[in-house]
Design a protein around this motif. Structure first.
Motif, PDB file in Angstrom:
ATOM      1  N   GLU A  99       5.820  -3.465 -38.593  1.00  0.00           N
ATOM      2  CA  GLU A  99       5.276  -4.757 -38.154  1.00  0.00           C
ATOM      3  C   GLU A  99       5.573  -4.912 -36.671  1.00  0.00           C
ATOM      4  OE1 GLU A  99       6.787  -8.116 -40.360  1.00  0.00           O
ATOM      5  OE2 GLU A  99       6.433  -7.144 -42.279  1.00  0.00           O
ATOM      6  N   ASN A 115       8.751  -5.542 -34.626  1.00  0.00           N
ATOM      7  CA  ASN A 115       9.456  -6.635 -35.305  1.00  0.00           C
ATOM      8  C   ASN A 115      10.343  -6.082 -36.408  1.00  0.00           C
ATOM      9  OD1 ASN A 115      10.243  -9.060 -36.548  1.00  0.00           O
ATOM     10  ND2 ASN A 115       8.383  -9.138 -37.787  1.00  0.00           N
ATOM     11  N   GLU A 116       9.749  -5.459 -37.419  1.00  0.00           N
ATOM     12  CA  GLU A 116      10.559  -4.890 -38.496  1.00  0.00           C
ATOM     13  C   GLU A 116       9.773  -3.804 -39.200  1.00  0.00           C
ATOM     14  OE1 GLU A 116      11.516  -7.566 -41.698  1.00  0.00           O
ATOM     15  OE2 GLU A 116       9.472  -8.265 -41.911  1.00  0.00           O
TER      16      GLU A 116
HETATM   17 MG    MG Z   1       7.897  -9.378 -41.830  1.00  0.00          MG
END
Ligand code: MG
Ligand code: ADP
Length: 397
Positions: free
Chosen positions: A266, A278-279
């Motif tokens: 992500e 993000n992750e």
């Molecule tokens: Mg997420």
């Protein structure tokens, strides 16, 4: 591992598990259900371990071990019956995966899952790899909050472990609010992240085989509501440069983790060209559900293939797609429980409905999704707007 093998014994990472054998699944939610359906299509038998008697995956698996994820006996049985085991969600204890790996292939490996299941490890890993992430500070003691740079506020405080769909997170405008929120979160390890202005959120799904072969799906554009994914648009409406960069980041991360399986990265697009990670999710992802209807092979088929040591399938997207998530909220209108008007939604041309067989709709619970196919992204979006109107959900942007 391969170095210890003699010439006439093939390295286990290249062993192919033939259809007809058992594949094991830790976790029996909707992702497991779609994995099991793809595995059955390829002729595999699936055994799922999940404590829930009404597990959505168990309803379509040949065998259900109904027990907690760390149940010794159930894990032993899973290891005995199956040739390889995969995980459905990242919160399966890494220790359970390590134990299973002593007897069967576990893909992805416990070490890769361990990075994805802890935001602190995840941030450290990205920084060590030289991959751009947003401004943040790791929090383990009150001092970390007291000394955090002023520029980090307004921020989001996220627990290192067990967060999903925006859970385990608090939006904090000031340092004082962060201190207060940290107490409410139980003073557990956290990451304090600056709240960024996002141009777009995108994700990229990468599949990597045990032989190191990799392939990526087209980059996906995601819209969230209340921290939960609401809409995915594929391909994303970003420049070819951004799309290429996103795919390259996903490949870099998968290779650095020596990952085997399907991985979702992500990312935040913070200006016309700057991507921040993000992750990561060590499994097929909600944003990749469009691949079932729109691509030559779905992310779940890739999960089965990588688990079984089969070649990767073509991820080619045949048709543009917009996915709408269906949350339990849809079953409640003006306080009344209702069955959503499926018939009307399915009258929209190109709309494909997927329901996960969950018995109890609850607010915020993922119950299913609709993928709208179209001749172009604009066309698919128009159809998704029509489906959203029929169902009474917020339209995609
Ligand atoms: Mg997420
Ligand atoms: P999870 O998906 O595990 O709940 P995320 O870290 O992906 O947690 O956060 C959920 C959503 O919250 C993101 O997709 C994004 O919309 C928003 N969000 C998270 N972190 C930030 C941030 N630092 N700045 C702006 N928005 C954020």
């Amino acid at each position: 591992m391969a170095a210890a093998m003699t010439d006439d014994v093939p390295s286990p990472s290249f062993t192919t598990i033939q259809p007809g054998n058992w594949l094991g699944l830790l976790g029996g939610g909707q992702l497991g259900r779609m994995f099991a359906m793809a595995a059955a299509s390829l002729g595999y038998r699936v055994c799922v371990l999940d404590p829930d008697p009404a597990s959505p995956a168990a309803a379509v698996c040949e065998h259900h071990l109904q027990a907690p994820y760390d149940d010794e006996q159930a894990l032993a049985e899973l290891g005995q019956r199956c040739s390889a085991v995969t995980v459905e969600f990242e919160n399966v204890p890494a220790s359970a995966l390590r134990r299973l790996a002593e007897r069967v292939f576990v893909r992805p490996a416990a070490d890769a899952v361990a990075v994805a299941q802890d935001r602190v490890f995840e941030k450290r890993f990205m920084v060590a790899q030289g991959i751009d992430v947003g401004p943040h500070r790791l929090v383990d003691r009150i001092d970390d909050l007291l000394r955090a740079h002023d520029g980090l506020f307004p921020a989001i405080l996220k627990t290192a472990r067990l967060g999903y769909d925006g859970k385990g997170q608090a939006a904090v405008a000031t340092r004082e609010e962060a201190v207060d929120a940290w107490s409410k979160l139980g003073r557990v390890a956290c990451v304090l992240e600056r709240r960024l202005a996002l141009l777009h959120e995108v994700s990229c799904i990468v599949c990597r085989g045990a032989d190191g072969a990799m392939t990526t799906y087209p980059v996906i554009e995601n819209q969230h509501r209340n921290g939960i994914l609401a809409v995915s648009i594929a391909p994303a409406r970003v420049s070819p440069q951004v799309a290429a960069h996103a795919a390259q980041l996903a490949r870099r991360i998968a290779a650095a983790l020596d990952y085997v399986g399907v991985l979702c990265v992500e990312m935040f697009l913070v200006d016309e060209e700057r991507l921040l990670v993000n992750e990561i999710a060590p499994r097929p992802h909600n944003s990749g559900h469009f691949t079932i209807d729109a691509c030559a092979a779905s992310q779940f088929e890739q999960q089965v293939r990588t688990l079984a040591g089969m070649p990767l399938a073509s991820p080619a997207q045949m048709v543009p797609a917009v996915m709408l998530n269906l949350l339990g909220d849809l079953w409640f209108r003006r306080g009344e429980r209702r069955e959503p008007p499926w018939r009307r939604a399915l009258e929209v041309s190109g709309a494909k409905l997927h329901l996960y067989g969950k018995l109890e709709p609850r607010l915020g619970r993922k119950m299913g999704h609709v993928t709208c196919l179209g001749a172009s992204v604009a066309d698919a979006l128009e159809r998704a707007v029509a489906v959203a109107a029929e169902l009474g959900i917020e339209p995609p942007q």
